[in-house]
Write a protein that holds these residues in place. Structure first.
Motif, PDB file in Angstrom:
ATOM      1  N   ALA A 115     -33.294  26.453  46.898  1.00  0.00           N
ATOM      2  CA  ALA A 115     -31.887  25.750  46.662  1.00  0.00           C
ATOM      3  C   ALA A 115     -31.467  25.307  48.042  1.00  0.00           C
ATOM      4  O   ALA A 115     -31.615  26.172  49.204  1.00  0.00           O
ATOM      5  CB  ALA A 115     -31.079  27.012  46.214  1.00  0.00           C
ATOM      6  N   LEU A 116     -31.060  24.167  48.018  1.00  0.00           N
ATOM      7  CA  LEU A 116     -30.624  23.671  49.267  1.00  0.00           C
ATOM      8  C   LEU A 116     -29.258  23.233  49.242  1.00  0.00           C
ATOM      9  O   LEU A 116     -28.724  22.705  48.056  1.00  0.00           O
ATOM     10  CB  LEU A 116     -31.526  22.381  49.649  1.00  0.00           C
ATOM     11  N   ASN A 171     -26.625  36.390  53.262  1.00  0.00           N
ATOM     12  CA  ASN A 171     -26.431  35.461  53.863  1.00  0.00           C
ATOM     13  C   ASN A 171     -25.776  34.322  52.847  1.00  0.00           C
ATOM     14  O   ASN A 171     -26.325  34.185  51.868  1.00  0.00           O
ATOM     15  CB  ASN A 171     -28.009  34.691  54.429  1.00  0.00           C
ATOM     16  N   ASP A 172     -25.111  33.300  53.227  1.00  0.00           N
ATOM     17  CA  ASP A 172     -24.155  32.370  52.381  1.00  0.00           C
ATOM     18  C   ASP A 172     -25.175  31.438  51.420  1.00  0.00           C
ATOM     19  O   ASP A 172     -25.065  31.259  50.410  1.00  0.00           O
ATOM     20  CB  ASP A 172     -23.237  31.756  52.964  1.00  0.00           C
ATOM     21  N   ALA A 173     -26.263  30.987  52.190  1.00  0.00           N
ATOM     22  CA  ALA A 173     -27.210  30.103  51.698  1.00  0.00           C
ATOM     23  C   ALA A 173     -27.893  30.948  50.425  1.00  0.00           C
ATOM     24  O   ALA A 173     -28.171  30.325  49.319  1.00  0.00           O
ATOM     25  CB  ALA A 173     -28.131  29.604  52.500  1.00  0.00           C
ATOM     26  N   ASN A 174     -28.420  32.299  50.839  1.00  0.00           N
ATOM     27  CA  ASN A 174     -29.071  33.207  49.779  1.00  0.00           C
ATOM     28  C   ASN A 174     -28.336  33.307  48.592  1.00  0.00           C
ATOM     29  O   ASN A 174     -28.788  33.242  47.323  1.00  0.00           O
ATOM     30  CB  ASN A 174     -29.481  34.384  50.573  1.00  0.00           C
ATOM     31  N   CYS A 175     -26.836  33.457  48.856  1.00  0.00           N
ATOM     32  CA  CYS A 175     -25.861  33.908  47.937  1.00  0.00           C
ATOM     33  C   CYS A 175     -25.851  32.629  46.827  1.00  0.00           C
ATOM     34  O   CYS A 175     -25.821  32.590  45.587  1.00  0.00           O
ATOM     35  CB  CYS A 175     -24.522  33.987  48.334  1.00  0.00           C
ATOM     36  N   ALA A 176     -25.747  31.486  47.678  1.00  0.00           N
ATOM     37  CA  ALA A 176     -25.875  30.251  46.606  1.00  0.00           C
ATOM     38  C   ALA A 176     -26.901  29.986  45.788  1.00  0.00           C
ATOM     39  O   ALA A 176     -27.031  29.728  44.457  1.00  0.00           O
ATOM     40  CB  ALA A 176     -25.757  28.762  47.603  1.00  0.00           C
ATOM     41  N   ALA A 177     -28.243  30.312  46.306  1.00  0.00           N
ATOM     42  CA  ALA A 177     -29.296  30.305  45.449  1.00  0.00           C
ATOM     43  C   ALA A 177     -29.431  31.248  44.357  1.00  0.00           C
ATOM     44  O   ALA A 177     -29.869  31.013  43.137  1.00  0.00           O
ATOM     45  CB  ALA A 177     -30.786  30.618  46.489  1.00  0.00           C
ATOM     46  N   LEU A 178     -28.839  32.776  44.673  1.00  0.00           N
ATOM     47  CA  LEU A 178     -28.916  33.746  43.701  1.00  0.00           C
ATOM     48  C   LEU A 178     -27.923  33.202  42.766  1.00  0.00           C
ATOM     49  O   LEU A 178     -28.072  33.363  41.262  1.00  0.00           O
ATOM     50  CB  LEU A 178     -28.382  34.921  44.472  1.00  0.00           C
ATOM     51  N   GLY A 179     -26.801  32.554  43.026  1.00  0.00           N
ATOM     52  CA  GLY A 179     -25.870  32.177  42.026  1.00  0.00           C
ATOM     53  C   GLY A 179     -26.452  30.924  41.041  1.00  0.00           C
ATOM     54  O   GLY A 179     -26.237  31.137  39.883  1.00  0.00           O
ATOM     55  N   GLU A 180     -27.196  30.072  41.726  1.00  0.00           N
ATOM     56  CA  GLU A 180     -27.820  29.040  40.638  1.00  0.00           C
ATOM     57  C   GLU A 180     -28.935  29.951  39.803  1.00  0.00           C
ATOM     58  O   GLU A 180     -29.316  29.455  38.673  1.00  0.00           O
ATOM     59  CB  GLU A 180     -28.617  28.270  41.588  1.00  0.00           C
ATOM     60  N   ARG A 181     -29.840  30.983  40.445  1.00  0.00           N
ATOM     61  CA  ARG A 181     -30.574  31.519  39.853  1.00  0.00           C
ATOM     62  C   ARG A 181     -29.999  32.274  38.588  1.00  0.00           C
ATOM     63  O   ARG A 181     -30.728  32.328  37.379  1.00  0.00           O
ATOM     64  CB  ARG A 181     -31.423  32.703  40.791  1.00  0.00           C
ATOM     65  N   LEU A 186     -20.413  33.223  43.089  1.00  0.00           N
ATOM     66  CA  LEU A 186     -20.904  33.841  41.972  1.00  0.00           C
ATOM     67  C   LEU A 186     -22.163  34.672  42.236  1.00  0.00           C
ATOM     68  O   LEU A 186     -22.511  35.738  41.819  1.00  0.00           O
ATOM     69  CB  LEU A 186     -21.235  32.848  40.671  1.00  0.00           C
ATOM     70  N   GLY A 187     -22.943  33.894  43.405  1.00  0.00           N
ATOM     71  CA  GLY A 187     -24.189  34.560  43.908  1.00  0.00           C
ATOM     72  C   GLY A 187     -23.795  35.903  44.503  1.00  0.00           C
ATOM     73  O   GLY A 187     -24.515  36.962  44.257  1.00  0.00           O
ATOM     74  N   ALA A 188     -22.589  36.063  45.536  1.00  0.00           N
ATOM     75  CA  ALA A 188     -22.155  37.095  45.893  1.00  0.00           C
ATOM     76  C   ALA A 188     -21.960  38.149  45.006  1.00  0.00           C
ATOM     77  O   ALA A 188     -22.360  39.408  44.999  1.00  0.00           O
ATOM     78  CB  ALA A 188     -21.358  36.900  46.811  1.00  0.00           C
ATOM     79  N   ALA A 189     -21.139  37.742  43.809  1.00  0.00           N
ATOM     80  CA  ALA A 189     -20.638  38.730  42.773  1.00  0.00           C
ATOM     81  C   ALA A 189     -22.013  39.365  42.110  1.00  0.00           C
ATOM     82  O   ALA A 189     -22.103  40.583  41.758  1.00  0.00           O
ATOM     83  CB  ALA A 189     -20.124  38.153  41.762  1.00  0.00           C
ATOM     84  N   SER A 190     -23.113  38.527  42.159  1.00  0.00           N
ATOM     85  CA  SER A 190     -24.281  39.052  41.415  1.00  0.00           C
ATOM     86  C   SER A 190     -25.250  39.893  42.408  1.00  0.00           C
ATOM     87  O   SER A 190     -25.968  40.658  41.738  1.00  0.00           O
ATOM     88  CB  SER A 190     -25.128  37.958  41.021  1.00  0.00           C
TER      89      SER A 190
END
Ligand code: ZN
Length: 315
Positions: free
Chosen positions: A134-135, A111-121, A308-312
Motif C-alpha cells: 500500500a502506497l 508506523n503510520d504507513a503500515n497502519c494505512a496498509a493494515l486498514g486497507e487489508r 482504522l489500521g491502528a484500531a485493528s
C-alpha cells in the motif's frame, strides 16, 4: 470489542472509537501541535481519548486497547517512538507507556504507513489480498508491505520505505541524503517544484495564472482537478509522475514477488492519467512472470485508513 485507533499526522491527530476495529462509533480530530513539545502532542492524544470515551458514554475499562499510528520508526519491544521527522521535538518517546499508564489499557504502536496498509487489508481495497504493497502519496511517499496477510516489518521494523527506492543514481537530491528517490519526484513539494515551470510556460493551462502569481497556494490536488477538466499540461504532469512511480513499483514487484499495489493519498484520486502512467511504465519493466498479473488498485479508505489500521492492531 471496543478499541480506539489513533493516527498521528504532522498537522492533525485523527482518532476513532471502533467496534472490532471497523464500524466507527465516535470520531474526533485535533491539531498535532507538532511545533510544541512532546507534552503538547501527548496532551492532545489524551484529550482525544477522553472525548471519545465520553461521546460513547463508556468507561476506560470498556476499552480493549488503543492502537496508535506514528509518523516514524518504532522500537516495538519497548513501545518507543524514535525520532519522527515531522515531530521535531520528539527524540525517544515511550508513547505506549505514557498512554497505558494514564488509561490502564494495552497500547500498541505501529508506523503510520503500515497502519494505512493494515486498514486497507482489513477493511479496504486489500480485503481479499494476502500480498500487496500500500502506497500513500503525500508530503512523502509511504509504503506498507503486507505478506501472508500480515505486515512485513523487516529486521528492526524499518521495512516498507518505498519512497526511498532510487530510480536515478544522478537524480534530484532527496531529504534522506540519497539521489533520485521516488519521493524526490512524487513528494508534494518536489512534485510542485518541477510542475510550476511547466504550468508557467503553458498559457493555455487552467493553472497558468495561479502558477505565475500565487504558486505557494497551488498543490497536487489542483493539478488533479485541472487534469480532470482536460488540462493537457496537468495531464502530462500526472502521467510523468505515474511513469516514475511505475519504475519503482516494477523494482518492488520484482524484488518481493508482490503484484498488487494499492495507491492512496493526495494525488491518487487523480485517476486515469496517473494510473495509466504507472501501468504502462511498470508493465514494461516487471519480469515477464508478473506482466499479466500486476494490478493497481485505488485505496478505498481515504484519510481513515491509518486510524482504522491502528484500531485493528488490537484485534
Ligand atoms: Zn530518499
Amino acid at each position: 470489542m471496543i478499541t480506539i485507533g489513533i493516527d498521528i499526522g504532522g498537522s492533525s491527530i485523527k482518532a476513532a472509537l471502533t467496534e472490532t476495529g471497523t464500524s466507527i462509533l465516535a470520531r474526533t480530530q485535533r491539531p498535532t501541535l507538532a511545533e510544541g513539545g512532546v507534552d503538547d502532542t501527548v496532551g492532545q492524544l489524551h484529550a482525544c481519548i477522553e472525548e471519545l470515551i465520553a461521546a460513547h458514554d463508556a468507561a476506560p475499562a470498556d476499552i480493549a486497547g488503543i492502537g496508535v499510528g506514528v509518523p516514524g520508526a518504532i522500537d516495538h519491544d519497548r513501545g518507543i517512538v524514535l525520532y519522527p521527522p515531522n515531530l521535531p521535538s520528539w527524540k525517544e518517546v515511550p508513547l505506549a507507556a505514557l498512554l497505558s499508564d494514564r488509561w490502564g489499557v494495552p497500547v500498541l504502536l505501529e508506523n503510520d504507513a503500515n497502519c494505512a496498509a493494515l486498514g486497507e487489508r482489513h477493511y479496504g481495497a486489500g480485503r481479499s489480498h494476502e500480498h500487496f504493497i500500500a502506497l500513500t502519496l503525500g508530503t512523502g511517499v509511504g509504503g506498507g508491505i503486507i505478506t501472508g496477510g500480515r505486515i512485513f516489518r523487516g529486521a528492526r521494523g524499518f521495512a516498507g520505505e518505498f519512497g526511498h527506492i532510487s530510480i536515478d543514481a544522478d537524480g534530484p537530491a532527496c531529504n534522506c541524503g540519497s539521489h533520485g528517490c521516488i519521493e524526490a519526484y512524487v513528494g508534494i513539494h518536489y512534485l510542485m517544484r518541477e510542475a510550476l515551470p511547466d504550468l508557467r510556460n503553458d498559457p493555455d493551462s487552467l493553472l497558468h495564472t495561479r502558477a505565475l502569481n500565487d504558486a505557494e497556494a497551488l498543490d497536487p490536488k489542483d493539478i488533479a482537478e485541472a487534469a480532470a477538466k482536460g488540462d493537457a499540461t496537468c495531464i502530462a504532469i500526472l502521467r510523468r509522475t505515474g511513469e516514475r512511480l511505475g519504475v519503482a513499483i516494477a523494482s518492488a514487484a520484482n524484488l518481493l514477488d508482490i503484484e498488487i499495489f494499492i495507491i492512496g493519498g493526495g494525488i491518487a484520486g487523480a485517476g486515469a492519467p496517473l494510473f495509466d502512467g504507472i501501468a504502462e511504465s511498470a508493465r514494461h519493466r516487471v519480469l515477464k512472470v508478473h506482466r499479466e498479473s500486476l494490478a493497481l488498485l485505488p485505496a478505498e479508505l481515504g484519510n481513515d485508513a491509518g486510524m482504522l489500521g491502528a484500531a485493528s492492531l488490537m484485534l
